[in-house]
Design an enzyme around this catalytic site. Sequence first.
Site, PDB file in Angstrom:
ATOM      1  N   GLU A  41       0.927  -0.874  -0.112  1.00 48.03           N
ATOM      2  CA  GLU A  41      -0.072   0.017  -0.107  1.00 48.03           C
ATOM      3  C   GLU A  41       0.975   1.197  -0.103  1.00 48.03           C
ATOM      4  OE1 GLU A  41      -3.673  -1.510   2.758  1.00 48.03           O
ATOM      5  OE2 GLU A  41      -2.253  -0.013   3.496  1.00 48.03           O
ATOM      6  N   ASP A  52      -4.860   9.109  11.110  1.00 49.04           N
ATOM      7  CA  ASP A  52      -3.404   8.511  11.484  1.00 49.04           C
ATOM      8  C   ASP A  52      -2.877   9.052  12.649  1.00 49.04           C
ATOM      9  OD1 ASP A  52      -2.818   6.647   9.150  1.00 49.04           O
ATOM     10  OD2 ASP A  52      -2.916   8.681   8.024  1.00 49.04           O
ATOM     11  N   TYR A 167     -10.875  -4.391   3.822  1.00 49.70           N
ATOM     12  CA  TYR A 167      -9.894  -3.925   4.807  1.00 49.70           C
ATOM     13  C   TYR A 167     -10.681  -3.774   6.299  1.00 49.70           C
ATOM     14  CZ  TYR A 167      -5.871  -1.306   6.979  1.00 49.70           C
ATOM     15  OH  TYR A 167      -4.862  -0.780   7.725  1.00 49.70           O
TER      16      TYR A 167
END
Lengths: 260, 402
Positions: A41, A52, A167
């Site tokens: 990725e 994040d 995912y």
Amino acid sequence: MPIRFEHKPGLVVYLTAGDPSLETTRAIAIEALDAGAEVIELGVPFSDPLADGPVIQRASERAVARGVRLKDVIALAGEIRAARPQAGLIVFSYLNPILRYGMARFADDAAAAGVDGVLATDMIVEEAAEYLKEMTRVRLAPVFLAAPTSPDERLQAIAAHSRGFVYAISRVGITGRQQSLTADARPLVERIRRWTRLPVAVGFGISNAEHVAQVAEFADAAVIGSAIVELVERSTPEAAPGAVARFIKGLRAPQAAPAR
Amino acid sequence: MASVIMPAVPSESRPGRFGIYGGRYVPETLMAALVELEHAYDAAKADAAFQAELGMLLKDYAGRPTPLTFCPRLTEALGGAKIYLKREDLLHTGAHKINNALGQGLLAKRMGKKRIIAETGAGQHGVATATVCALLGLECVVYMGEVDMARQELNVLRMRLLGAEVRGVASGSKTLKDAISEAMRDWVTNVRTTYYLLGSALGAHPYPTMVRDFHRCIGREMKQQILEKEGRLPSAVIACVGGGSNAIGAFYEFLQHREVRLIGVEAGGSGMELGQHAVRFRSGTPGVLQGTFSYVLQDENGQIALTHSVSAGLDYASVGPEHAALHDAGRAEYVSADDHAALDAVVKLARTEGILPALESAHAVAEAMRIAPAMTAHDILVVNLSGRGDKDMGILARELKL
């Protein structure tokens, strides 16, 4: 290339593209693939990475400061594709750089570079009509995130519109290391499987061989992100590819201690 | 396999869209919470008991309705349109932000959430949230950029005194944008127990609609009061626009009255270069930042630009999506006032009317000062004075060499 996980579990490696440089990211990606990763990725650095944790925030900030652009990440993907034709390649981005590049142009250029799929962190299924149309047009696999908080009706939609793999986010939270895999991951994967035969990859906080072995019990692949980005941060550019390769080899060894 | 949840095209009319703007662009982890919030808000909105409790608090605790004050000396000095101020500065905590903080605080309590998080730029939303949390007995964490903590220190101290924890944010530009990102990271992590009390008409649906609704009282009162005083509607309503909550609250009741100009004033900052201002409608382009599709100051690669304004509350790279739609439709006009014009407006209003505006609100006053002289005595300008300027005394002392 269709995305395939031939090992059990498959390994997906996230790299913040351009940290510390595009050349180093390319070298790390190739070493990682040769060490047994099936999918890379390539994270597009963004100024405001709100999903994040600190490790990827720092990497992203460094790469943005170096002027790394989506265009560069697509070109990097093309180089990795040329070097390793069998690899799975995903572009992982916040939506805004893609919108600014132009959705259709992005789809064309990513497909031409040999990218297999796209994961847009802040793109949910309801908003994805144009995105899905473009992905379908150029046969790129849209990968959607599924969260422990997603109710079944959302998982059904996520499964129906994802290609390549789904995912599964291992826990409620942002990216980054954790001590142990939370109890959220297994039931989430089991719920996803009610709606799809696609492989399911588990990510967020997967940082050692123990976690990978646990994921292998119920999912098809493990995604390693912050642990590798942090390893790259702590290594010199020359040493980073080798360090990442050793780390990845250690992830599938059942008795291996977490690499430090 | 038929899916319950279907992708829809953005231009489709559905809740949370303003023309092509708005929507929901968030990590999947937050979606369940946003849907829960949307349903809880819809239920509360229709519940007479909720509305009665909110109305009582707005009246007896916050001090609504706020006055509409005529400015005789400022009007005379400018020699044109009659100028009125909608006095949101007189509300408890010193700005309009308390309207929304009370509304969402009651909603959080109704939803059984005990932990509240918020972001703040100038600190007014943080103070309002800390106040409401104290009132309702809720835990409160406020994220604030370190640059803003330094320039709005008084508000940091107020929040702490009220029992809130203020967490400094050192990433990015260390201002409002970074505080929102950090609040969203907290929310993603603690979404099962935490209510995110967003302070502007920004972010993912239902926030822009909900925040607007909680501020609609501003325009509603404004309209009634100007009709009582003047027997007619104003020529223009003027408000500063950071995220745009006070402006959308002031504008909303006038949208149907097309003869009333609606003027939003952005922060012109210190120059025209990207990074020196927060004029989204001049050099911004449509994009996604922090959950919503709107005008965004960004570079050619889609990286969000730095911004600057002397006022922390207007120092933000995007703007509420409903303003983006009003801009494109031509229903509202968006102009800018730079740092100097805002500082001049503070002094002018203080010395002609004895009213000290917040630096944010001073941008709206500056636009009124700019356009009033060319208008006639028959024209009426209503400026939404969204907050008071006590919080800015440090900056004012330095900039004006007091």
